[in-house]
Design an enzyme around this catalytic site. Structure first.
Site, PDB file in Angstrom:
ATOM      1  N   ASP A 172       6.116   4.319   5.029  1.00  0.00           N
ATOM      2  CA  ASP A 172       6.982   3.302   5.646  1.00  0.00           C
ATOM      3  C   ASP A 172       7.033   2.014   4.829  1.00  0.00           C
ATOM      4  OD1 ASP A 172       4.256   3.166   6.514  1.00  0.00           O
ATOM      5  OD2 ASP A 172       4.793   1.773   8.111  1.00  0.00           O
ATOM      6  N   HIS A 226      -7.353  -1.726   5.721  1.00  0.00           N
ATOM      7  CA  HIS A 226      -6.508  -0.708   6.350  1.00  0.00           C
ATOM      8  C   HIS A 226      -7.179   0.642   6.126  1.00  0.00           C
ATOM      9  CE1 HIS A 226      -2.954   0.894   8.103  1.00  0.00           C
ATOM     10  NE2 HIS A 226      -2.373   1.298   6.988  1.00  0.00           N
ATOM     11  N   HIS A 257       1.735   3.868   1.830  1.00  0.00           N
ATOM     12  CA  HIS A 257       2.151   4.630   3.010  1.00  0.00           C
ATOM     13  C   HIS A 257       3.681   4.664   3.004  1.00  0.00           C
ATOM     14  CE1 HIS A 257      -1.743   4.411   5.635  1.00  0.00           C
ATOM     15  NE2 HIS A 257      -1.667   5.519   4.920  1.00  0.00           N
ATOM     16  N   HIS A 262       0.852  -1.195   0.000  1.00  0.00           N
ATOM     17  CA  HIS A 262       0.000   0.000   0.000  1.00  0.00           C
ATOM     18  C   HIS A 262       0.885   1.242   0.000  1.00  0.00           C
ATOM     19  CE1 HIS A 262       0.981  -0.568   4.216  1.00  0.00           C
ATOM     20  NE2 HIS A 262       0.505   0.613   4.530  1.00  0.00           N
ATOM     21  N   HIS A 318       5.994  -5.497  12.121  1.00  0.00           N
ATOM     22  CA  HIS A 318       5.413  -4.160  11.957  1.00  0.00           C
ATOM     23  C   HIS A 318       5.081  -3.565  13.332  1.00  0.00           C
ATOM     24  CE1 HIS A 318       2.692  -0.930  10.469  1.00  0.00           C
ATOM     25  NE2 HIS A 318       3.480  -0.993   9.397  1.00  0.00           N
ATOM     26  N   ASP A 359      -0.396  -3.803   5.818  1.00  0.00           N
ATOM     27  CA  ASP A 359      -1.036  -3.434   7.074  1.00  0.00           C
ATOM     28  C   ASP A 359      -2.528  -3.771   6.993  1.00  0.00           C
ATOM     29  OD1 ASP A 359       1.471  -2.307   7.160  1.00  0.00           O
ATOM     30  OD2 ASP A 359       0.818  -0.385   7.901  1.00  0.00           O
TER      31      ASP A 359
END
Length: 310
Positions: free
Chosen positions: A67, A143, A65, A63, A271, A213
């Site tokens: 990180d 998420h 994001h 995804h 994570h 996530d």
């Protein structure tokens, strides 16, 4: 020899720590390398773990994001600087294409290789890659933004021929590949020798799933049913379930529930939120539901078919 091995490059959540980098894994299947997520510092970790850049041809992004993608820009730039010419196959949520190619233009990065972008926009499980050894299936996670998991499943190995039977039935070398695929053998006199009498099963095929996530949802277990090794995010301890729900993440016990419901072989949790300096509590919590749980350790390589649980 390990036919499938996993190296954890990063197991922290949004905030890196001195011990943990943001998300990145390398899965080695018969010496073919698959990079899963590419958080900041990924290329440093590749070097530190002596993983050859040139062997990475497929990159999977769960995804958009930071990180999980901030390391990709530096990695692509390095690929360019070391003279890469072969394409990179990049599997990522559909709208990342525009973001990535805009970045390359903005920073005047003219790649000497193609990025073959495979957009993810599926609402159920979908095979996105297949080669001689594996199939890769992606599936939706839950998420705050669109997010995907990945299931790497090794194809069934050929059967092994029993050496003595080659001599016994005078089997020509040219027939052996078909026999290993399951064919019976017909002798010169026309006698049919059943395949099961001249072969034994090959090694069992292995599988690895990456789920990060995501918050817990019942259907996830069905997407990774029977997986040998499940990596599942456990950002928070069990007591922070409200925070997990608010942020679209899982707790240690959420991860364990999914592993248990999926009938997974082993579970690696990761994570981790930077607030958890010692993650042994999270392993203990998960272990009450799913005993075969360990914590991801950056820079460690795991044999997917033989996870050592204390």
């Amino acid at each position: 020899r390990m036919p499938m091995k996993l190296t954890i490059l990063g197991s922290s959540s949004a905030l890196p720590t001195s011990e943990r980098y943001p998300s990145a894994h390398v899965l080695n299947v018969h010496e073919r390398l698959y990079l899963i997520d590419c958080g900041e510092g990924t290329q440093m970790q590749l070097r530190r773990n002596k993983i050859r850049f040139g062997k990475i041809n497929h990159i999977f992004i769960s995804h958009i994001h930071g990180d999980h993608v901030f390391g990709l820009y530096g990695l692509l730039s390095t690929f360019n600087l070391i003279g890469r010419t072969s394409p990179i196959y990049l599997y990522a949520p559909e709208k990342y294409s525009e973001i990535l190619f805009s970045h390359l233009r903005d920073f005047d990065i003219n790649l000497g290789f193609n990025i073959e972008f495979i957009p993810l926009n599926n609402t159920g499980p979908l095979i996105i890659h297949e080669d001689k050894y594996i199939t890769v299936t992606t599936f939706p996670l839950r998420h705050r933004i669109i997010s995907y998991g990945f299931l790497f499943r090794e194809k069934e190995a050929d059967r092994n021929i029993i050496r003595e039977s080659i001599e016994k039935y005078n089997i020509p070398v040219v027939r052996i590949p078909a026999i290993k695929k399951g064919e019976d053998f017909v002798t010169e006199s026309g006698e049919i020798i059943p395949n099961k009498d001249i072969t034994v099963p090959g090694p069992p095929s292995l599988s690895y799933a990456y789920c990060s996530d995501t918050m817990y949802f019942k259907k996830l277990a069905s997407y990774v049913r029977g997986v040998d090794l499940l990596y599942h995010e456990a950002t928070f301890e069990a007591g922070l379930k409200e925070l997990a729900r608010t942020t679209g993440h899982s707790t240690s016990t959420d991860a364990a529930r999914t592993a248990s419901e999926a009938g997974a072989g082993s579970l690696i949790i990761g994570h981790f939120s930077a607030r958890h300096k010692d993650v042994s509590q999270l392993v203990d919590e998960a272990g009450t539901i799913f005993r075969r749980t360990i914590a991801a350790v950056d820079g460690t390589t795991y044999d997917v078919g033989n996870i050592n649980v204390p």
